[in-house]
Design a protein around this motif. Structure first.
Motif, PDB file in Angstrom:
ATOM      1  N   GLN A 125       1.980  62.639 -60.568  1.00 24.56           N
ATOM      2  CA  GLN A 125       2.379  63.232 -61.467  1.00 24.56           C
ATOM      3  C   GLN A 125       1.506  62.760 -62.753  1.00 24.56           C
ATOM      4  OE1 GLN A 125       4.783  65.489 -61.820  1.00 24.56           O
ATOM      5  NE2 GLN A 125       5.496  65.253 -59.962  1.00 24.56           N
ATOM      6  N   SER A 126       0.483  61.767 -62.349  1.00 23.48           N
ATOM      7  CA  SER A 126      -0.423  61.140 -63.419  1.00 23.48           C
ATOM      8  C   SER A 126      -1.581  62.142 -63.465  1.00 23.48           C
ATOM      9  CB  SER A 126      -0.948  59.857 -63.003  1.00 23.48           C
ATOM     10  OG  SER A 126      -1.814  59.290 -64.180  1.00 23.48           O
ATOM     11  N   LYS A 127      -2.443  61.826 -64.385  1.00 23.54           N
ATOM     12  CA  LYS A 127      -3.722  62.596 -64.741  1.00 23.54           C
ATOM     13  C   LYS A 127      -5.070  61.854 -64.333  1.00 23.54           C
ATOM     14  CE  LYS A 127      -1.548  66.423 -66.882  1.00 23.54           C
ATOM     15  NZ  LYS A 127      -0.256  65.476 -66.662  1.00 23.54           N
ATOM     16  N   GLY A 128      -4.836  60.710 -63.925  1.00 19.64           N
ATOM     17  CA  GLY A 128      -5.897  59.630 -63.519  1.00 19.64           C
ATOM     18  C   GLY A 128      -5.499  58.582 -62.579  1.00 19.64           C
ATOM     19  N   ILE A 129      -6.547  57.714 -62.184  1.00 23.25           N
ATOM     20  CA  ILE A 129      -6.399  56.564 -61.605  1.00 23.25           C
ATOM     21  C   ILE A 129      -6.202  55.159 -62.561  1.00 23.25           C
ATOM     22  CG2 ILE A 129      -7.229  55.211 -59.717  1.00 23.25           C
ATOM     23  CD1 ILE A 129      -8.971  57.522 -58.988  1.00 23.25           C
ATOM     24  N   GLN A 130      -5.025  54.528 -62.407  1.00 17.95           N
ATOM     25  CA  GLN A 130      -4.921  53.343 -63.098  1.00 17.95           C
ATOM     26  C   GLN A 130      -6.014  52.354 -62.979  1.00 17.95           C
ATOM     27  OE1 GLN A 130      -1.028  52.012 -62.930  1.00 17.95           O
ATOM     28  NE2 GLN A 130       0.207  53.802 -63.436  1.00 17.95           N
ATOM     29  N   THR A 131      -6.293  51.471 -64.030  1.00 16.74           N
ATOM     30  CA  THR A 131      -7.030  50.564 -64.050  1.00 16.74           C
ATOM     31  C   THR A 131      -6.383  49.246 -63.941  1.00 16.74           C
ATOM     32  OG1 THR A 131      -7.237  50.305 -66.418  1.00 16.74           O
ATOM     33  CG2 THR A 131      -8.958  52.100 -65.267  1.00 16.74           C
ATOM     34  N   GLY A 132      -5.260  49.023 -64.158  1.00 18.60           N
ATOM     35  CA  GLY A 132      -4.411  47.850 -64.088  1.00 18.60           C
ATOM     36  C   GLY A 132      -4.143  47.326 -65.659  1.00 18.60           C
ATOM     37  N   ARG A 133      -4.820  47.843 -66.664  1.00 19.32           N
ATOM     38  CA  ARG A 133      -4.533  47.429 -67.798  1.00 19.32           C
ATOM     39  C   ARG A 133      -3.534  48.243 -68.615  1.00 19.32           C
ATOM     40  NH1 ARG A 133      -9.412  48.057 -70.957  1.00 19.32           N
ATOM     41  NH2 ARG A 133      -8.498  46.954 -72.616  1.00 19.32           N
ATOM     42  N   LYS A 142       2.673  51.657 -75.801  1.00 18.41           N
ATOM     43  CA  LYS A 142       1.710  51.467 -74.940  1.00 18.41           C
ATOM     44  C   LYS A 142       1.916  52.283 -73.372  1.00 18.41           C
ATOM     45  CE  LYS A 142       0.588  46.562 -76.316  1.00 18.41           C
ATOM     46  NZ  LYS A 142       0.411  45.361 -76.053  1.00 18.41           N
ATOM     47  N   THR A 143       0.744  52.533 -72.830  1.00 13.98           N
ATOM     48  CA  THR A 143       0.904  52.925 -71.653  1.00 13.98           C
ATOM     49  C   THR A 143      -0.188  52.345 -70.763  1.00 13.98           C
ATOM     50  OG1 THR A 143      -0.554  54.911 -72.361  1.00 13.98           O
ATOM     51  CG2 THR A 143       1.934  55.171 -72.623  1.00 13.98           C
ATOM     52  N   CYS A 144      -0.173  52.880 -69.402  1.00 16.88           N
ATOM     53  CA  CYS A 144      -1.116  52.439 -68.547  1.00 16.88           C
ATOM     54  C   CYS A 144      -2.489  53.239 -68.600  1.00 16.88           C
ATOM     55  CB  CYS A 144      -0.608  52.532 -67.163  1.00 16.88           C
ATOM     56  SG  CYS A 144       0.689  51.681 -66.402  1.00 16.88           S
ATOM     57  N   GLU A 145      -3.459  52.361 -68.630  1.00 16.96           N
ATOM     58  CA  GLU A 145      -5.015  52.947 -68.809  1.00 16.96           C
ATOM     59  C   GLU A 145      -5.190  53.685 -67.663  1.00 16.96           C
ATOM     60  OE1 GLU A 145      -8.941  51.372 -70.822  1.00 16.96           O
ATOM     61  OE2 GLU A 145      -8.547  50.608 -69.283  1.00 16.96           O
ATOM     62  N   VAL A 146      -5.889  54.844 -67.627  1.00 15.15           N
ATOM     63  CA  VAL A 146      -6.454  55.455 -66.285  1.00 15.15           C
ATOM     64  C   VAL A 146      -8.005  55.826 -66.463  1.00 15.15           C
ATOM     65  CG1 VAL A 146      -4.225  56.406 -65.938  1.00 15.15           C
ATOM     66  CG2 VAL A 146      -5.678  57.719 -67.319  1.00 15.15           C
ATOM     67  N   SER A 147      -8.653  56.240 -65.440  1.00 20.61           N
ATOM     68  CA  SER A 147      -9.794  56.802 -65.364  1.00 20.61           C
ATOM     69  C   SER A 147      -9.848  58.249 -65.063  1.00 20.61           C
ATOM     70  CB  SER A 147     -10.629  56.069 -64.470  1.00 20.61           C
ATOM     71  OG  SER A 147     -11.822  56.600 -64.200  1.00 20.61           O
ATOM     72  N   ALA A 148      -9.899  59.063 -66.050  1.00 19.43           N
ATOM     73  CA  ALA A 148      -9.561  60.606 -66.057  1.00 19.43           C
ATOM     74  C   ALA A 148     -10.452  61.276 -67.035  1.00 19.43           C
ATOM     75  CB  ALA A 148      -8.197  60.644 -66.358  1.00 19.43           C
ATOM     76  N   TRP A 149     -10.058  62.569 -67.089  1.00 23.77           N
ATOM     77  CA  TRP A 149     -10.595  63.372 -68.132  1.00 23.77           C
ATOM     78  C   TRP A 149      -9.821  63.106 -69.471  1.00 23.77           C
ATOM     79  CZ3 TRP A 149     -14.968  66.680 -68.056  1.00 23.77           C
ATOM     80  CH2 TRP A 149     -15.341  66.997 -66.916  1.00 23.77           C
ATOM     81  N   CYS A 150     -10.746  62.291 -70.506  1.00 19.26           N
ATOM     82  CA  CYS A 150      -9.984  62.176 -71.870  1.00 19.26           C
ATOM     83  C   CYS A 150     -10.570  63.093 -72.849  1.00 19.26           C
ATOM     84  CB  CYS A 150     -10.407  60.638 -71.864  1.00 19.26           C
ATOM     85  SG  CYS A 150      -9.963  59.405 -70.758  1.00 19.26           S
ATOM     86  N   PRO A 151      -9.510  63.303 -73.894  1.00 18.99           N
ATOM     87  CA  PRO A 151      -7.961  62.737 -73.802  1.00 18.99           C
ATOM     88  C   PRO A 151      -7.282  63.400 -72.907  1.00 18.99           C
ATOM     89  CG  PRO A 151      -8.504  64.203 -75.606  1.00 18.99           C
ATOM     90  CD  PRO A 151      -9.734  64.053 -74.925  1.00 18.99           C
ATOM     91  N   ILE A 152      -6.241  62.540 -72.624  1.00 18.68           N
ATOM     92  CA  ILE A 152      -5.178  63.282 -71.595  1.00 18.68           C
ATOM     93  C   ILE A 152      -4.644  64.387 -72.338  1.00 18.68           C
ATOM     94  CG2 ILE A 152      -3.221  62.701 -70.137  1.00 18.68           C
ATOM     95  CD1 ILE A 152      -5.690  61.413 -68.986  1.00 18.68           C
ATOM     96  N   GLU A 153      -4.101  65.537 -71.123  1.00 19.37           N
ATOM     97  CA  GLU A 153      -3.346  66.605 -71.631  1.00 19.37           C
ATOM     98  C   GLU A 153      -2.113  66.228 -72.237  1.00 19.37           C
ATOM     99  OE1 GLU A 153      -1.767  70.998 -69.872  1.00 19.37           O
ATOM    100  OE2 GLU A 153      -2.511  69.148 -68.523  1.00 19.37           O
ATOM    101  N   ALA A 154      -1.585  66.496 -73.306  1.00 19.05           N
ATOM    102  CA  ALA A 154      -0.192  66.320 -73.772  1.00 19.05           C
ATOM    103  C   ALA A 154       0.742  67.405 -73.101  1.00 19.05           C
ATOM    104  CB  ALA A 154      -0.110  66.137 -75.379  1.00 19.05           C
ATOM    105  N   ALA A 155       1.869  66.604 -72.941  1.00 22.52           N
ATOM    106  CA  ALA A 155       2.958  67.674 -72.320  1.00 22.52           C
ATOM    107  C   ALA A 155       3.787  68.250 -73.381  1.00 22.52           C
ATOM    108  CB  ALA A 155       4.078  66.889 -71.497  1.00 22.52           C
TER     109      ALA A 155
END
Length: 575
Positions: A125-133, A142-155
């Motif tokens: 369900q996520s838009k990327g891969i979490q970095t652990g931060r 606050k949300t988990c940081e991901v490596s993805a196409w930024c900015p993330i698509e808003a729902a």
């Protein structure tokens, strides 16, 4: 039905005239004389229409309304099979590039520290891969940081009303080519000389191949504007029922529509129809993209039908099955036999061997073909006198005196072949008496009544008075003879068929091979003897079920197979 309870004789294989008319109607209306073949088709579509879309964008921190023109290349997408898609609404996420950014806030992505995030985690369900931060998304959220196409698509919810709500005025041209290879016939739904400015209408122009999208939804009772917000799936059905015979040639399509998606689905079950695609570009030598979530209507074109053409084999097969069903072959044989035999019998004034043989064959044929059916009634009883060749049918409701004196209706005795009784094993036949020893079956010590002490209605001198109450006594006041004479119980067939213990035991074991018969099984043997007598004297099982045994026969069987208590229940109706 006749007045005496009989039904008229009627051949078993003949059906009603109404059934023949039904078969003939089915032959013509359903074209059962044709060879049917399913349709093979191909479909090609073209959508036409122009739409102007106004969007709000941010430019230098200011909202600005931008107008865009959408043509066929913008709102239609190629699909596999007989389908086409028309975009009616969309959401854009512009300026995306590869990088690190906070995930869009959801129940799964919210966090308060790095402990709530795991490096390398991939959620479908996520838009990327979490970095652990765990990083700040907006304000204190606050949300988990991901490596993805930024900015993330808003729902986000799709715009209301739909951005391309005007698409209900778009039109689609459907080209449908069909082929019946077995009949070597090809045609299409676009007729010669069709008006290219027409629009399909169910009654005014049902053959026009150009359809307005809003009219399609109106035909199924839906609103295009409501479906355009989140999308949906619509079926366009093209039915071909082609008569390819030259004398009644007809091969035109019939259009109908059907909503294929569940329009009542709630938000949590993914309603409507949507998908995503991206437009890629480079800016300052950096690859970027614009992500677009598209909502729209998918139109599935469903083509089905059959083509039929006259085929002599199909016609012959149907006629043959109809003749077999109605027994018309039997009617033809009846006609031949009746015509030949009647002509034969009429052509001979004086009797001759050929004429007698011909008429005998005719009589034998109809006796085997037709049968007399007697209506079973609980109140009908049947009696048989040994000195009469027929059976008498009596209505129990009309009995007011002894059964012996009631005339009743005369019923022909069924012709029954008893020669099979001679095939019983020799061991079942009564052995010859041995000199010096008594025979196997001897009368009991009771004194046989004579005419002097027998009831007044008795004609054989062997009957006994009934033990039943006065109201039921008339059913047992019956002798084996209509006129005075010898009793049937003194005959050799009665002794062999009714009183032979060996035969009765064999018949009981024939019906139930594991039946336990001891020396005291008089009750079973007695009732089997009753059945043997009624079958012998009445022939038909239908008549035997309602037959009344004469008093002399009943008491003779009881003396041979007595009941230990000495009390008998008497006649009981089977109903």
């Amino acid at each position: 039905m006749l007045a005496n309870g009989e039904e008229m004789q009627w051949p078993k294989g003949i059906k009603r005239k109404d059934d023949v008319l039904v078969k003939l109607f089915a032959l013509v209306s359903d074209k059962l004389y044709q060879r049917k073949e399913p349709v093979i088709s191909s479909v090609h579509t073209k959508v036409k229409g122009i739409a102007e879309v106004k969007e709000e964008i941010l430019e230098n921190g200011m909202k600005k309304v931008v107008s865009s023109v959408f043509d066929t290349a913008d709102y239609t997408f190629p699909l596999q099979g007989n389908s086409f898609f028309v975009m009616t609404n969309f959401l854009k996420t512009e300026g995306q590039q590869q990088g690190l950014c906070p995930e869009f806030p959801t129940r799964r992505t919210l966090c308060s520290s790095d402990l709530g995030c795991k490096k390398g985690r991939v959620d479908p369900q996520s838009k990327g891969i979490q970095t652990g931060r765990c990083v700040e998304y907006k304000g204190k959220l606050k949300t988990c940081e991901v490596s993805a196409w930024c900015p993330i698509e808003a729902a986000k919810e799709p715009p209301r009303p739909a951005l391309l709500n005007i698409a209900e005025n778009f039109t689609v041209l459907i080209k449908n080519n069909i082929d019946f290879p077995g009949h070597n016939y090809t045609t299409r739904n676009i007729l010669p000389g069709v008006n290219i400015t027409c629009t399909f209408h169910k009654t005014q122009d049902p053959q026009c191949p150009i359809f307005r999208l809003g009219d399609i939804f109106r035909e199924v009772g839906d609103n295009f504007s409501d479906a355009a917000i989140q999308g949906g799936i619509m079926g366009i059905e093209i039915y071909w029922d082609c008569n390819l015979d030259s004398w009644f040639h007809r091969c035109h399509p019939k259009y109908s529509f059907r909503r294929l998606d569940d329009k009542t689905t709630n938000e949590s079950l993914y309603p409507g129809y949507n998908f995503r695609y991206a437009k890629y570009y480079k800016e300052n030598n950096v690859e970027k993209r614009t992500l677009i979530k598209v909502f729209g209507i998918r139109f599935d074109i469903l083509v089905f039908g059959t083509g039929g053409k006259f085929d002599i084999i199909q016609l012959v097969v149907y006629i043959g099955s109809t003749l077999s069903y109605f027994g018309l072959a039997t009617l033809f044989i009846d006609f031949l036999i009746n015509t030949y035999s009647s002509k034969c019998c009429r052509s001979h004034i004086y009797p001759c061997f050929k004429c007698c043989e011909c008429c005998a064959v005719n009589e034998y044929y109809y006796r085997k073909k037709c049968e007399t059916i007697v209506e079973p009634k609980a109140t009908l009883k049947y009696v048989s006198f040994v000195d009469e060749s027929h059976i008498r049918m009596v209505d129990q409701r009309l009995l007011g005196r002894s059964l012996q004196g009631v005339k009743g209706e005369k019923v022909p005795r069924p012709s029954t072949d008893f020669t099979d009784l001679s095939r019983l094993p020799m061991s079942l036949c009564d052995p010859p008496p041995i000199p010096g020893q008594p025979e196997e079956m001897q009368l009991l010590s009771e004194v046989t009544p004579r005419f002097g002490d027998s009831p007044a209605w008795c004609q054989c001198g062997h009957c006994l008075p009934s033990q039943l109450p006065e109201s039921h006594r008339c059913l047992e006041e019956l002798c084996c003879r209509k006129k005075a004479g010898a009793c049937i119980t003194t005959s050799e067939p009665f002794r062999k068929l009714v009183l032979s213990r060996r035969v009765l035991r064999f018949l009981l074991l024939y019906q139930e091979p594991l039946l336990a018969l001891d020396e005291n099984a008089n009750s079973q043997l007695r009732h089997c003897a009753y059945r043997c007598y009624t079958t012998w004297r009445f022939g038909s099982q239908d008549l035997a079920d309602f037959a009344i045994l004469p008093s002399c026969c009943r008491w003779r069987i009881r003396r041979e197979f007595p009941k230990s208590e000495g009390q008998y229940s008497g006649f009981k109706s089977p109903y």
